[in-house]
Design a protein around this motif. Structure first.
Motif, PDB file in Angstrom:
ATOM      1  N   PRO A  89      -0.552   4.807   1.287  1.00  0.00           N
ATOM      2  CA  PRO A  89       0.366   5.273   2.501  1.00  0.00           C
ATOM      3  C   PRO A  89      -0.185   5.983   3.463  1.00  0.00           C
ATOM      4  N   GLN A  90      -0.978   7.081   2.662  1.00  0.00           N
ATOM      5  CA  GLN A  90      -1.703   8.187   3.688  1.00  0.00           C
ATOM      6  C   GLN A  90      -2.476   7.545   4.715  1.00  0.00           C
ATOM      7  N   ALA A  91      -3.237   6.434   4.495  1.00  0.00           N
ATOM      8  CA  ALA A  91      -4.204   5.815   5.426  1.00  0.00           C
ATOM      9  C   ALA A  91      -3.398   5.302   6.618  1.00  0.00           C
ATOM     10  N   TYR A  92      -2.074   5.121   6.589  1.00  0.00           N
ATOM     11  CA  TYR A  92      -0.984   4.250   7.507  1.00  0.00           C
ATOM     12  C   TYR A  92      -0.186   5.355   8.293  1.00  0.00           C
ATOM     13  N   ILE A  93      -0.388   6.666   8.180  1.00  0.00           N
ATOM     14  CA  ILE A  93       0.188   7.392   8.903  1.00  0.00           C
ATOM     15  C   ILE A  93      -0.049   7.138  10.429  1.00  0.00           C
ATOM     16  N   GLY A  94       1.136   7.110  11.015  1.00  0.00           N
ATOM     17  CA  GLY A  94       1.124   7.058  12.436  1.00  0.00           C
ATOM     18  C   GLY A  94       0.787   5.631  13.100  1.00  0.00           C
ATOM     19  N   GLN A  95       0.631   4.555  12.001  1.00  0.00           N
ATOM     20  CA  GLN A  95       0.340   3.220  12.275  1.00  0.00           C
ATOM     21  C   GLN A  95       1.627   2.314  12.272  1.00  0.00           C
ATOM     22  N   THR A  96       1.658   1.236  13.038  1.00  0.00           N
ATOM     23  CA  THR A  96       2.748   0.337  12.956  1.00  0.00           C
ATOM     24  C   THR A  96       2.737  -0.351  11.701  1.00  0.00           C
ATOM     25  N   HIS A  97       3.785  -1.106  11.116  1.00  0.00           N
ATOM     26  CA  HIS A  97       3.880  -1.876   9.983  1.00  0.00           C
ATOM     27  C   HIS A  97       4.514  -1.054   8.843  1.00  0.00           C
ATOM     28  N   VAL A  98       4.408   0.143   9.224  1.00  0.00           N
ATOM     29  CA  VAL A  98       5.257   0.905   8.081  1.00  0.00           C
ATOM     30  C   VAL A  98       6.136   1.937   8.667  1.00  0.00           C
ATOM     31  N   THR A  99       6.296   1.981   9.852  1.00  0.00           N
ATOM     32  CA  THR A  99       7.340   3.041  10.198  1.00  0.00           C
ATOM     33  C   THR A  99       8.825   2.824   9.982  1.00  0.00           C
ATOM     34  N   ALA A 100       9.617   3.879   9.971  1.00  0.00           N
ATOM     35  CA  ALA A 100      10.899   4.026   9.528  1.00  0.00           C
ATOM     36  C   ALA A 100      11.589   2.702  10.222  1.00  0.00           C
ATOM     37  N   PRO A 101      11.642   2.797  11.538  1.00  0.00           N
ATOM     38  CA  PRO A 101      12.590   1.892  12.106  1.00  0.00           C
ATOM     39  C   PRO A 101      12.120   0.287  12.038  1.00  0.00           C
ATOM     40  N   GLU A 102      10.951   0.065  11.638  1.00  0.00           N
ATOM     41  CA  GLU A 102      10.190  -1.298  11.286  1.00  0.00           C
ATOM     42  C   GLU A 102      10.894  -1.613   9.956  1.00  0.00           C
ATOM     43  N   ARG A 103      10.785  -0.462   8.970  1.00  0.00           N
ATOM     44  CA  ARG A 103      11.345  -1.114   7.455  1.00  0.00           C
ATOM     45  C   ARG A 103      12.916  -1.323   7.691  1.00  0.00           C
ATOM     46  N   ALA A 104      13.219  -0.251   8.464  1.00  0.00           N
ATOM     47  CA  ALA A 104      15.096  -0.410   8.791  1.00  0.00           C
ATOM     48  C   ALA A 104      15.461  -1.771   9.051  1.00  0.00           C
ATOM     49  N   ALA A 105      14.549  -2.239  10.195  1.00  0.00           N
ATOM     50  CA  ALA A 105      15.083  -3.767  10.755  1.00  0.00           C
ATOM     51  C   ALA A 105      14.830  -4.710   9.580  1.00  0.00           C
ATOM     52  N   LEU A 106      13.677  -4.668   8.639  1.00  0.00           N
ATOM     53  CA  LEU A 106      13.589  -5.528   7.783  1.00  0.00           C
ATOM     54  C   LEU A 106      14.746  -5.518   6.673  1.00  0.00           C
ATOM     55  N   ASP A 107      14.828  -4.026   6.281  1.00  0.00           N
ATOM     56  CA  ASP A 107      16.245  -4.154   5.408  1.00  0.00           C
ATOM     57  C   ASP A 107      17.526  -4.660   5.869  1.00  0.00           C
ATOM     58  N   ARG A 108      17.671  -4.326   7.261  1.00  0.00           N
ATOM     59  CA  ARG A 108      18.985  -5.168   8.015  1.00  0.00           C
ATOM     60  C   ARG A 108      18.997  -6.449   7.650  1.00  0.00           C
ATOM     61  N   LEU A 109      17.722  -7.202   7.792  1.00  0.00           N
ATOM     62  CA  LEU A 109      17.565  -8.712   7.578  1.00  0.00           C
ATOM     63  C   LEU A 109      17.894  -8.923   6.238  1.00  0.00           C
ATOM     64  N   LEU A 110      17.285  -8.226   5.440  1.00  0.00           N
ATOM     65  CA  LEU A 110      17.586  -8.759   3.896  1.00  0.00           C
ATOM     66  C   LEU A 110      19.104  -8.320   3.510  1.00  0.00           C
ATOM     67  N   SER A 111      19.598  -7.555   4.317  1.00  0.00           N
ATOM     68  CA  SER A 111      21.090  -7.069   3.845  1.00  0.00           C
ATOM     69  C   SER A 111      22.080  -8.245   4.311  1.00  0.00           C
ATOM     70  N   VAL A 112      21.595  -9.427   4.852  1.00  0.00           N
ATOM     71  CA  VAL A 112      22.290 -10.615   5.171  1.00  0.00           C
ATOM     72  C   VAL A 112      22.484 -11.510   3.853  1.00  0.00           C
ATOM     73  N   GLY A 113      21.791 -11.046   2.927  1.00  0.00           N
ATOM     74  CA  GLY A 113      21.664 -11.819   1.666  1.00  0.00           C
ATOM     75  C   GLY A 113      20.629 -12.384   1.199  1.00  0.00           C
ATOM     76  N   LEU A 114      19.585 -11.946   1.761  1.00  0.00           N
ATOM     77  CA  LEU A 114      18.092 -12.556   1.619  1.00  0.00           C
ATOM     78  C   LEU A 114      17.375 -11.748   0.367  1.00  0.00           C
ATOM     79  N   HIS A 115      16.563 -12.139  -0.419  1.00  0.00           N
ATOM     80  CA  HIS A 115      15.765 -11.599  -1.630  1.00  0.00           C
ATOM     81  C   HIS A 115      14.417 -11.969  -1.135  1.00  0.00           C
ATOM     82  N   ASP A 116      13.686 -10.822  -1.462  1.00  0.00           N
ATOM     83  CA  ASP A 116      12.149 -10.718  -1.334  1.00  0.00           C
ATOM     84  C   ASP A 116      11.640 -11.116  -2.883  1.00  0.00           C
TER      85      ASP A 116
END
Length: 288
Positions: free
Chosen positions: A161-188
């Protein structure tokens, strides 16, 4: 039914590997991303080979960039190109195609990269994911949403995680968008089956990242509950990332109802002697 997703990073470049992989793994449904080829080019390159193997194809191609497809030998109905209401950059891009395969609605996605946090492309990525959420939320429940999501769901899905600080793919808004998608009833389904294992699907071409297992898990298969309950095996086909002329992504495979190869583990074959010390290796693009 075996479902696979693979960002091939140019289907033309991957041809020496792709058809042998199809013959070896024998997936019933294949979701492809980053074809880098338009529809006519795809048909000319692969049409006959796929037909001989019993596959029908739904392709949303684009010359040079992007491009997605669903290949199926278990039915291909109600094909839809794109996502209703999704933004373009500035025009619509070939990033989504869906079809119904043996009663399951299958989406092949190539989510925008985002490039740099807070850039115009990053905002485009978030808006695109919002449109995807609304589309998937409308149903059906018998759904598989898969492809290159360009988001690592959690810190455990990157080598450091330290290597990705300041990079895309790991930011809070991106992960929140993925969590919102999962919340419709999807399973990873890969992470649910292997909750604590080291699992990656992408390794940068540079600096020996693959050989040291310094990767990310950004290629996902997300399934609605009726489909997730049928999962018999879920794994990353790391073998397809090895050798000469690979994509920088490996296929992700999920077996429903039966597991022809057994429940063989999260990554096949497993990496040897991975680097696990945090802070030891920077990203290749961040070396100063």
């Amino acid at each position: 039914m075996r479902i696979a997703t693979w960002n091939v990073n140019s289907i033309k470049q991957r041809m020496p590997r792709f058809l042998p992989w199809l013959d070896e793994r024998k997936p019933d449904v294949v979701c492809l991303q980053e074809l880098k080829l338009d529809d006519l080019g795809f048909a000319g390159l692969l049409g006959g080979e796929l037909e001989r193997r019993g596959y029908r194809s739904a392709v949303y191609g684009e010359a040079q960039w992007n491009g997605v497809a669903v290949l199926s030998r278990v039915g291909l109905d109600d094909v839809e190109l794109g996502i209703p209401g999704a933004p373009g950059f500035p025009h619509p891009e070939a990033r989504a195609v869906s079809a119904t395969c043996d009663g399951v609605r299958v989406h092949s996605l190539y989510v925008p990269n985002g490039r740099v946090p807070d850039s115009d492309h990053y905002q485009y990525k978030l808006a695109w994911l919002s449109a995807l959420h609304d589309h998937i939320a409308a149903g059906p429940e018998e759904v598989v949403v898969c492809g290159d999501m360009n988001i690592a769901p959690a810190d455990a899905d990157v080598y450091d995680p330290q290597a990705y600080i300041g990079q895309t793919h790991v930011t809070a808004p991106e992960r929140a968008a993925l969590d919102r998608l999962l919340s419709v009833g999807l399973h990873d389904v890969v992470r649910e089956r292997w909750p604590i294992e080291r699992v990656f699907s992408y390794w940068d071409y540079r600096a020996g990242m693959f050989h040291r297992d310094l990767g990310m898990r950004i290629d996902l298969i997300l399934a609605g509950s009726p489909v997730a309950s049928r999962v018999a095996a879920a794994w990353v086909d790391r073998q397809a990332r090895k050798g000469k002329g690979p994509s920088d992504h490996a296929p992700v495979i999920v077996d429903l109802d039966t597991a022809p190869d057994g429940d063989i583990g999260p990554v096949v074959p497993p990496p040897s002697a991975p680097v696990t010390t945090q802070g030891a290796v920077r990203l290749p693009q961040d070396r100063r």
